[in-house]
Design a protein around this motif. Structure first.
Motif, PDB file in Angstrom:
ATOM      1  N   GLY A 111       0.807  -1.219   0.000  1.00 49.19           N
ATOM      2  CA  GLY A 111       0.000   0.000   0.000  1.00 49.19           C
ATOM      3  C   GLY A 111       0.835   1.262   0.000  1.00 49.19           C
ATOM      4  N   ALA A 112       1.933   1.247   0.754  1.00 48.29           N
ATOM      5  CA  ALA A 112       2.774   2.453   0.851  1.00 48.29           C
ATOM      6  C   ALA A 112       3.473   2.752  -0.460  1.00 48.29           C
ATOM      7  CB  ALA A 112       3.794   2.282   1.970  1.00 48.29           C
ATOM      8  N   LEU A 113       3.744   1.714  -1.279  1.00 48.40           N
ATOM      9  CA  LEU A 113       4.474   1.932  -2.533  1.00 48.40           C
ATOM     10  C   LEU A 113       3.667   2.750  -3.534  1.00 48.40           C
ATOM     11  CD1 LEU A 113       6.112  -1.579  -3.100  1.00 48.40           C
ATOM     12  CD2 LEU A 113       7.115   0.465  -2.084  1.00 48.40           C
ATOM     13  N   ILE A 114       2.333   2.627  -3.484  1.00 46.75           N
ATOM     14  CA  ILE A 114       1.487   3.368  -4.416  1.00 46.75           C
ATOM     15  C   ILE A 114       1.700   4.868  -4.245  1.00 46.75           C
ATOM     16  CG2 ILE A 114      -0.895   3.747  -5.152  1.00 46.75           C
ATOM     17  CD1 ILE A 114       0.060   0.936  -5.678  1.00 46.75           C
ATOM     18  N   LYS A 115       2.033   5.290  -3.022  1.00 46.64           N
ATOM     19  CA  LYS A 115       2.189   6.713  -2.747  1.00 46.64           C
ATOM     20  C   LYS A 115       3.429   7.304  -3.414  1.00 46.64           C
ATOM     21  CE  LYS A 115      -0.017   6.082   1.760  1.00 46.64           C
ATOM     22  NZ  LYS A 115       0.167   6.137   3.225  1.00 46.64           N
ATOM     23  N   PHE A 116       4.326   6.432  -3.893  1.00 42.87           N
ATOM     24  CA  PHE A 116       5.555   6.924  -4.502  1.00 42.87           C
ATOM     25  C   PHE A 116       5.390   7.242  -5.994  1.00 42.87           C
ATOM     26  CE2 PHE A 116       7.257   4.618  -0.796  1.00 42.87           C
ATOM     27  CZ  PHE A 116       8.032   5.626  -0.258  1.00 42.87           C
ATOM     28  N   THR A 122       0.180  11.184 -11.871  1.00 44.33           N
ATOM     29  CA  THR A 122      -1.221  11.009 -11.473  1.00 44.33           C
ATOM     30  C   THR A 122      -2.089  12.162 -11.973  1.00 44.33           C
ATOM     31  OG1 THR A 122      -0.773  12.073  -9.337  1.00 44.33           O
ATOM     32  CG2 THR A 122      -0.597   9.691  -9.426  1.00 44.33           C
ATOM     33  N   ILE A 123      -1.579  13.395 -11.872  1.00 41.87           N
ATOM     34  CA  ILE A 123      -2.357  14.541 -12.365  1.00 41.87           C
ATOM     35  C   ILE A 123      -2.481  14.482 -13.878  1.00 41.87           C
ATOM     36  CG2 ILE A 123      -2.347  17.059 -12.611  1.00 41.87           C
ATOM     37  CD1 ILE A 123      -1.167  17.234  -9.837  1.00 41.87           C
ATOM     38  N   GLY A 124      -1.420  14.069 -14.554  1.00 42.21           N
ATOM     39  CA  GLY A 124      -1.454  13.982 -16.013  1.00 42.21           C
ATOM     40  C   GLY A 124      -2.488  12.994 -16.520  1.00 42.21           C
ATOM     41  N   ILE A 251      -6.585  -2.412 -14.246  1.00 44.10           N
ATOM     42  CA  ILE A 251      -7.708  -2.157 -13.334  1.00 44.10           C
ATOM     43  C   ILE A 251      -7.224  -2.150 -11.887  1.00 44.10           C
ATOM     44  CG2 ILE A 251      -9.873  -3.101 -12.428  1.00 44.10           C
ATOM     45  CD1 ILE A 251     -10.429  -4.194 -15.251  1.00 44.10           C
ATOM     46  N   ALA A 252      -6.391  -3.129 -11.527  1.00 41.05           N
ATOM     47  CA  ALA A 252      -5.894  -3.233 -10.153  1.00 41.05           C
ATOM     48  C   ALA A 252      -5.039  -2.020  -9.780  1.00 41.05           C
ATOM     49  CB  ALA A 252      -5.095  -4.521  -9.979  1.00 41.05           C
ATOM     50  N   MET A 253      -4.139  -1.620 -10.674  1.00 41.67           N
ATOM     51  CA  MET A 253      -3.252  -0.498 -10.370  1.00 41.67           C
ATOM     52  C   MET A 253      -4.034   0.806 -10.233  1.00 41.67           C
ATOM     53  SD  MET A 253      -0.253  -1.582  -9.884  1.00 41.67           S
ATOM     54  CE  MET A 253       0.511   0.027  -9.799  1.00 41.67           C
ATOM     55  N   LEU A 254      -4.933   1.059 -11.188  1.00 44.29           N
ATOM     56  CA  LEU A 254      -5.711   2.295 -11.110  1.00 44.29           C
ATOM     57  C   LEU A 254      -6.646   2.269  -9.911  1.00 44.29           C
ATOM     58  CD1 LEU A 254      -6.375   5.008 -12.362  1.00 44.29           C
ATOM     59  CD2 LEU A 254      -8.091   3.882 -13.788  1.00 44.29           C
ATOM     60  N   SER A 259      -8.271   4.541  -4.920  1.00 46.26           N
ATOM     61  CA  SER A 259      -8.824   4.287  -3.581  1.00 46.26           C
ATOM     62  C   SER A 259      -7.940   4.903  -2.502  1.00 46.26           C
ATOM     63  CB  SER A 259      -8.980   2.776  -3.350  1.00 46.26           C
ATOM     64  OG  SER A 259      -7.730   2.129  -3.392  1.00 46.26           O
ATOM     65  N   LEU A 260      -6.619   4.800  -2.655  1.00 48.09           N
ATOM     66  CA  LEU A 260      -5.728   5.363  -1.648  1.00 48.09           C
ATOM     67  C   LEU A 260      -5.708   6.887  -1.708  1.00 48.09           C
ATOM     68  CD1 LEU A 260      -2.748   2.834  -1.695  1.00 48.09           C
ATOM     69  CD2 LEU A 260      -4.696   2.937  -0.145  1.00 48.09           C
ATOM     70  N   LEU A 261      -5.833   7.453  -2.895  1.00 41.73           N
ATOM     71  CA  LEU A 261      -5.956   8.913  -3.006  1.00 41.73           C
ATOM     72  C   LEU A 261      -7.218   9.397  -2.296  1.00 41.73           C
ATOM     73  CD1 LEU A 261      -4.870   9.724  -6.683  1.00 41.73           C
ATOM     74  CD2 LEU A 261      -3.692  10.369  -4.584  1.00 41.73           C
ATOM     75  N   SER A 262      -8.306   8.670  -2.508  1.00 42.53           N
ATOM     76  CA  SER A 262      -9.563   9.023  -1.857  1.00 42.53           C
ATOM     77  C   SER A 262      -9.440   8.914  -0.343  1.00 42.53           C
ATOM     78  CB  SER A 262     -10.691   8.110  -2.363  1.00 42.53           C
ATOM     79  OG  SER A 262     -11.914   8.426  -1.744  1.00 42.53           O
ATOM     80  N   ALA A 263      -8.756   7.872   0.129  1.00 39.56           N
ATOM     81  CA  ALA A 263      -8.565   7.694   1.571  1.00 39.56           C
ATOM     82  C   ALA A 263      -7.722   8.825   2.157  1.00 39.56           C
ATOM     83  CB  ALA A 263      -7.910   6.341   1.852  1.00 39.56           C
ATOM     84  N   VAL A 264      -6.714   9.273   1.400  1.00 45.18           N
ATOM     85  CA  VAL A 264      -5.881  10.391   1.851  1.00 45.18           C
ATOM     86  C   VAL A 264      -6.705  11.677   1.951  1.00 45.18           C
ATOM     87  CG1 VAL A 264      -3.961  11.908   1.193  1.00 45.18           C
ATOM     88  CG2 VAL A 264      -3.706   9.434   1.022  1.00 45.18           C
TER      89      VAL A 264
END
Length: 594
Positions: A111-116, A122-124, A251-254, A259-264
């Motif tokens: 989960g923490a790796l997605i934040k990197f 992500t904005i692009g 699908i899994a990556m997006l 989901s983690l962006l929403s949680a943040v």
């Protein structure tokens, strides 16, 4: 169970708040669920099934107290491409596989790796998805007939231009009414769902004033069933799994990123802290079971999660209530939903696209005119004109390459010379100058990470040439080297071996913990010798002066020899050597620190 802790101290007052917030979110989620499904190329009820099943499971098993799960706009281009290429049944299988991948990501604590993932990437791709969604609704807004769907942007635009003669004025009026409600209602009545008002108002106007003139959900997709479908397990073969592996991974990556962006976002609004790995497991279970009921892939929905928090949610119960309320409305009002015009759905998605476009962040990064701006623009353009998979892959690779380039330029290897502007007696009188360099002692200051990207800068620093000097002494000041990888260690070791081969000595000062630990593991530390490592440069200088060859020193020019000897006689680091000692002065005072 751990998730039960989120209901600790739960009481009737909290339940009342969750019932209210869950019901409000359900009303917002119904039109969005149908709109997302239609835009993804499937029937509108599949979006409702996703909202119900995934909404309950994400709230029940996820790692955020306030997360609302369901279909989202970010998935639209991906799901549409999968439906067009593989079909609806295979979309369900790909979603099922993505669920397994998400569970594995959570179990393996990724989960923490997605934040990197870099923000420009992500904005692009988020802005690119917004453009794709917006452009995909132009046909329904204008009421164009006979429009053929395409996977990419340019053919879709060409198709719209080709079908412009079939423009329907009634569709434009219907869409305009809904759009006006979407814009005006939130300003006048912030707590009233603008999408619901827009759909109801435009549907009533179309049915009353120009019946049969605008395409509806019923005319395009048939009646919406008033219940969940029976549990259905699709047949899967190994060849099918291999074929669907790439879309399932996307699908899994997006889904993980969204989901983690929403949680943040939820954490920022409430001050709570989500559990990233548990959230991935919850999203995985939801995507594992939702396809069995005909639902499409789901993830955390930022807008609905924010609505949930603003409406007073207290616990995950609000998300569970949201799913159950949608089920209740489906059972009671499903027949009426068939009368909603497709033109009414178009502005709902257009507003969603506008809100998710990240236009302010996009403009902010663009104004910096840095490497991040390049990553942003490339990711955005590739998302619009090719596929999301290509955009993310190229964006990440480009971001890594540019980062390595920046970091490689951060490494500097400089031969230390005295600063003529410094007036201190001990510094001003040093004999290593532009005109006179000590033939036995070479001092280099290394600054920045020593890794594969900086290999060429380290190799071309000129230090290797010092190894050709007889009995050379190399002092490396490494107090500003925070990191060393195996490539850096290899270059470093090669330099040490050159000095050892020529009979020279290497002294190291200020070595930081990470490089020191790596040199211990590779044996380079022992090869240099523990006695040649010093915490401060002053200590290393004292050792260097003690190691110089006096006969070689006397071979210097008479003028240089006298100056060096005079300096060494004044140095507090030495025990008052005479001129005949032939000691050599060096460019940094003993008390200079690292």
């Amino acid at each position: 169970m751990k998730w039960m802790g989120r209901f600790e101290g739960y009481n009737a007052g909290a339940l009342r708040k969750d019932l209210i917030s869950g019901s409000i979110v359900a009303i917002v989620a119904i039109p969005l669920g149908m709109a997302f499904a239609i835009a993804s190329g499937v029937k509108p009820e599949y979006g409702l099934y996703t909202t119900i099943v995934a909404g309950v499971l994400v709230s029940l098993l996820g790692g955020s107290k306030f997360q609302i799960g369901g279909p989202t706009g970010a998935f639209i281009p991906i799901l549409l491409a999968i439906v067009m290429q593989y079909g609806y049944e295979n979309l369900l299988i790909a979603g099922f596989m993505a669920g397994i991948m998400l569970i594995l990501m959570g179990v393996l604590r990724l989960g923490a790796l997605i934040k990197f993932i870099p923000k420009p990437v992500t904005i692009g791709f988020t802005a690119g998805i917004a453009v794709t969604i917006f452009s995909g609704q132009i046909a329904n807004f204008l009421g164009l007939r006979g429009v053929e769907r395409h996977e990419t942007f340019l053919p879709s635009m060409a198709e719209l231009i080709h079908r412009l003669p079939s423009l329907n004025v009634y569709s434009i009026l219907t869409a305009g009414i809904c759009l006006a409600a979407l814009i005006l209602v939130p300003k006048k009545w912030p707590k009233v769902p603008g999408s619901l008002v827009g759909l109801l108002l435009s549907t009533l106007v179309a049915a009353w004033f120009f019946p049969g003139q605008v395409a509806t959900i019923g005319s395009a997709y048939g009646a919406i069933p008033a219940s969940l479908p029976e549990l259905h397990v699709p047949s899967v073969t190994w060849d099918l799994i291999v074929k669907l592996l790439p879309p399932a991974l996307v699908i899994a990556m997006l889904g993980a990123i969204e989901s983690l962006l929403s949680a943040v976002v939820a954490d920022g609004m409430t001050g709570a802290r989500h559990n990233s790995n548990r959230e991935l497991v919850g999203q995985g279970v939801a995507n594992l079971l939702t396809p069995l009921f005909g639902g499409i892939p789901a993830t955390g929905a930022i807008a609905r999660t924010a609505t949930n928090i603003r409406s007073g949610a207290v616990s995950p119960m609000s998300g569970i209530v949201h799913g159950l309320v949608v089920l209740l409305i489906l059972v009671v009002f499903a027949p009426y939903a068939s009368n909603i015009p497709l033109a009414s759905m178009a502005p709902v998605l257009m507003v969603v696209a506008w809100n998710m476009s990240e236009r302010k962040h996009f403009a902010h990064i663009l104004k910096t005119r840095t490497a991040d701006s390049i990553v942003l623009v490339v990711t955005f353009l590739l998302t619009v004109f090719t596929t999301l998979t290509t955009a993310v892959e190229v964006g990440l690779i480009l971001a890594v390459v540019l980062f390595v380039k920046r970091m490689s330029s951060a490494l500097s290897v400089d031969k230390v010379l005295p600063d003529p502007s410094v007036k201190h007696e001990k510094v001003r009188a040093h004999m290593v100058t532009e005109q006179h360099d000590c033939p036995q002692v070479a001092i280099y200051s290394v600054e920045g990470p020593l890794f594969f990207g900086a290999a060429s800068a380290f190799e071309n620093s000129g230090m290797g040439g010092q190894a050709n000097r007889q009995q050379g002494i190399l002092l490396l000041r490494m107090g500003k080297v925070p990191f060393m990888d195996m490539t850096g260690e290899s270059n470093f070791t090669e330099l040490i071996q050159k000095y050892r081969k020529s009979g020279g000595t290497v002294l190291v000062s200020g070595l930081q913990p990470q490089p020191q630990a790596l040199l211990h593991k590779t044996g380079c530390y022992d090869m240099i010798g523990h006695e040649h490592f010093f915490e401060h440069t002053g200590e290393a200088l004292t050792a260097a002066i003690a190691l110089v060859d006096r006969d070689t020193c006397r071979g210097c020019s008479q003028m240089a020899f006298r100056e060096c000897a005079a300096l060494c006689g004044r140095s507090q680091a030495l025990s008052k050597p005479s001129i005949s000692d032939g000691a050599v002065s060096v460019p940094i005072p003993v008390n200079s620190g690292r």
